[in-house]
Enzyme design. Structure first.
Site, PDB file in Angstrom:
ATOM      1  N   LEU A 178      -9.021  -5.225  -0.481  1.00 29.80           N
ATOM      2  CA  LEU A 178      -8.684  -6.757  -0.808  1.00 29.80           C
ATOM      3  C   LEU A 178      -7.147  -6.896  -0.302  1.00 29.80           C
ATOM      4  CD1 LEU A 178      -9.455  -8.102  -4.129  1.00 29.80           C
ATOM      5  CD2 LEU A 178      -9.382  -9.327  -2.008  1.00 29.80           C
ATOM      6  N   HIS A 179      -7.000  -7.043   1.126  1.00 33.07           N
ATOM      7  CA  HIS A 179      -5.796  -7.299   1.796  1.00 33.07           C
ATOM      8  C   HIS A 179      -5.346  -8.532   1.792  1.00 33.07           C
ATOM      9  CE1 HIS A 179      -8.040  -8.727   5.234  1.00 33.07           C
ATOM     10  NE2 HIS A 179      -8.800  -7.744   5.167  1.00 33.07           N
ATOM     11  N   ALA A 180      -4.306  -8.963   2.504  1.00 35.86           N
ATOM     12  CA  ALA A 180      -3.555 -10.436   2.356  1.00 35.86           C
ATOM     13  C   ALA A 180      -4.637 -11.495   2.651  1.00 35.86           C
ATOM     14  CB  ALA A 180      -2.457 -10.444   3.257  1.00 35.86           C
TER      15      ALA A 180
END
Lengths: 93, 585
Positions: free
Chosen positions: A20-22
């Site tokens: 779950l990255h930016a």
């Protein structure tokens, strides 16, 4: 029936490679902002506001993490389902 | 007993990166390149306008980001997704709403509130185990930096408001940072990170100001306005110096300056060995203004003119006329003396976009130098034309960085020919009969030196990158920086191979890396048979002095022994044992 305390939630696994990255968090937040009330994301014992990218990022969800998406507002179920679908699709990456 | 507490003298040890001693006051620059944030209270009646000021800064930051996204060239556009995320982050409630709340509740200025909120957010990232996700706090740093810049209303680093000379203390300084500092205000550099071959060290030596880098935690120990002593030769930094220490260092400083004066008196003599071999000693420059320094220190020409500066800290690529003017300035001043212009050695897109290179995992192995130029022929052509035009005014050589295969040489020559033809057609003054050379700084170029030699007029060994790529050492990483040494046996053998090939094929071999500028290395370089050494202008007098005290015959005999050494330490010891007396003075 006591409607106020009912709680709608679904569990889903993070499947995309980078977790779950930016950018993924931004996609969730964009959907969550359409809800009337707060949609929560729960990982283990941490609970964050799905409409805040930063809050989501602080969970540090890598690939394979199980998260629970939840709301107590029935009319936000559609938004909740959209978020679940987005996560299941691996954010279209 | 005095009633005030006497502070104990503190000594910190880092890497001595630029020699000299200075005594002065500290000026701290934050890690992100923003000045230390001031805290002040806001009166109740001004709270609304303070909040408005914050909102305005966020709006300006968002506008700036959107402009960057819109102006991105097409092939970069698919990477702008992260910038769109940054736009969204600007208004994230944990950042935006919280900062406004903090201004309101604590009645503090917007900068302080933002800083406080961001620090709080970053704490939340500490416990994340996944390293990629943990690094996402960088996104928040970028975003808050952008807001902060609009709040403070400055460029990355602003030391413009200090009226005295200071010692700059920072976690790290990027080339873009150093290009924005008012360098005449800096009497010394201290940084937590970085090593002897980092950009900051190079800048410090150019300016002849002392620097100690790789201190680890100097920014946490030193406070603004602390009086500190720096010894850039030994890497010692002293805080709260006792009177005795202070007078000791004042004396050392005087002695150092006396020695420098002695060397500079001999700097205009030829660099000729005792047995009559004379070498060309050249200067490395980055700015046209430095030409004066090269001549003052007795340089025979420019062995390396770095051209990146015109591409840094600006929004668009420099035009041909602007580049031509800059090159011509240098060429004209140098007259008949050679000026070696190295073509762009960075990723220009990143420099222009000022995006800190976060897109490539390994920028040192990525799209830079000749790789970038060949991929962007339009940008490269502009520079090639400017160089050919400047060549009509003096003695120009062209030097191509980061060559790793023969194709790159051929493609470059083709572009250079095209540039000459187009100038011919337009009837512009130019000169295409210039020496064409390549940097030897990638191991593959060393191994293929015999092949490359057939297509070029000269080699210039760039030791900084050659060592970095050969030994797989990031010279900015203090964990491994100590392993970086030009006397590693592998490096000595590689240089020997290159000079052997040069002799066999009849082309000149120059050196323009840091290795060339240290008097300690001179016996080795003389023995290896390098034809020309190029260095920071300030190193020229000492290197010339060293050459004048040696015999090339001795150096050649010595190098055969040196090449037999199997470890770096053995090679260093051999130099010390054979030439220590001369070097030690």
């Amino acid at each position: 029936m006591n409607k106020e305390h009912s709680n709608f939630s679904k569990s889903v696994m993070i499947t995309n490679e980078l977790g779950l990255h930016a950018r993924a968090a931004a996609k969730i937040a964009r959907l969550a902002m359409q809800a009337e009330k707060i949609i929560w994301i729960i990982k283990d014992d941490e609970k964050v506001d799905a409409s805040s990218i930063i809050d989501i990022l602080t969970l540090g969800c890598s690939k394979g993490t199980m998260i629970k998406i939840t709301t107590d507002n029935e009319s936000d179920i559609d938004v909740l389902n959209d978020i679940v679908m987005l996560v299941e699709k691996g954010f279209g990456e | 007993m005095p009633d005030h507490e006497i502070q104990k003298e503190i000594r910190l040890i880092g890497t001595g990166a630029s020699p000299g001693i200075c005594i002065g006051k500290a000026y701290l620059v934050d890690k992100e390149g923003i000045d230390i944030v001031e805290k002040y209270f806001i009166s109740r009646k001004n709270l609304d306008s303070e909040i408005k000021r914050f909102k305005m800064a966020v709006k300006n930051a968002a506008d700036e980001l959107r402009a960057i996204i819109e102006n991105a060239p097409e092939d970069v556009r698919r990477h702008t997704g992260i910038l769109e995320t940054h736009v969204a982050l600007l208004k994230d409630k944990m950042l935006y709403d919280k900062t406004i709340e903090t201004i309101k509740n604590e009645r503090v200025n917007a900068e302080w509130a933002l800083k406080k909120v961001v620090t709080g957010i970053k704490m939340l990232f500490h416990d994340i185990s996944d390293s990629y996700l943990k690094a996402r706090s960088d996104d928040i740093t970028h975003v808050s930096d952008r807001i902060m810049r609009f709040l403070i209303g400055t460029e990355e680093i602003n030391i413009g408001n200090i009226d005295k000379r200071v010692i700059l203390v920072a976690k790290d300084l990027s080339p873009a940072d150093t290009s924005q500092i008012q360098l005449d205000k800096v009497m010394g550099f201290l940084t937590d990170r970085g090593g002897k071959a980092s950009h900051t060290s190079i800048i410090a030596r150019t300016l002849e100001v002392p620097a100690v880098l790789g201190l680890g935690n100097a920014t946490q120990i030193i406070n603004n306005d602390d009086r500190i002593i720096i010894d850039g030769a030994t890497g010692i930094v002293i805080l709260n110096a006792t009177d005795q220490t202070l007078s000791e260092y004042k004396e050392l400083k005087a002695r150092f300056e006396e020695r420098k004066a002695f060397l500079s008196r001999g700097s205009h003599l030829k660099a000729e060995t005792l047995d009559g071999l004379s070498l060309q000693i050249m200067g490395n420059i980055e700015l046209p203004e430095e030409v004066v320094s090269v001549l003052d220190h007795g340089g025979d020409g420019i062995g390396l003119y770095r051209t990146e500066f015109q591409y840094l800290s600006r929004n668009e690529f420099p035009g041909e006329d602007e580049l031509f003017d800059k090159y011509k300035d240098v060429v004209e001043v140098m007259g008949r003396r050679p000026v070696t212009i190295r073509t762009l050695d960075i990723n220009g897109d990143k420099a222009i976009a000022n995006s800190n290179g976060s897109d490539e995992a390994n920028p040192a192995l990525g799209l830079r130098a000749i790789r970038y130029c060949l991929k962007k022929p339009d940008i490269f052509r502009t520079q090639l034309r400017a160089i050919l035009r400047a060549a009509a005014f003096g003695n120009v050589r062209i030097l191509i960085p980061m060559i790793s295969s023969l194709d790159e040489i051929r493609d470059t020559k083709r572009l250079l020919n095209e540039a000459a033809n187009s100038l011919e057609k337009e009837g512009k003054a130019y000169n295409k009969n210039i020496e064409f050379g390549i940097m030897i700084e990638v191991p593959s170029a060393v191994i293929l030196a015999d092949v490359m030699a057939q297509e070029v007029d000269f080699f210039s060994i760039g030791t900084n990158d050659l060592i970095q790529y050969t030994l797989a050492i990031d010279r900015g990483n203090r964990e491994v920086a100590h392993l970086y040494h030009p006397f590693h046996p592998a490096i000595l053998r590689m240089i020997k191979h290159v000079t052997d090939v040069g002799k066999e094929k009849g082309i000149k071999v120059y050196m323009c890396g840091e290795m060339a500028g240290d008097p300690f290395n001179v016996p080795v370089l003389l023995g290896l048979g390098i034809d020309e050494l190029s260095m920071n202008p300030q190193s020229i007098p000492a290197v010339k002095n060293m050459i004048r005290s040696l015999k090339v015959e001795d150096a050649r005999r010595f190098i055969m022994e040196a090449l037999k050494q199997t470890t770096t330490m053995d090679a260093i010891k051999l130099v010390e044992a054979s030439f220590g007396e001369m070097i030690g003075q």
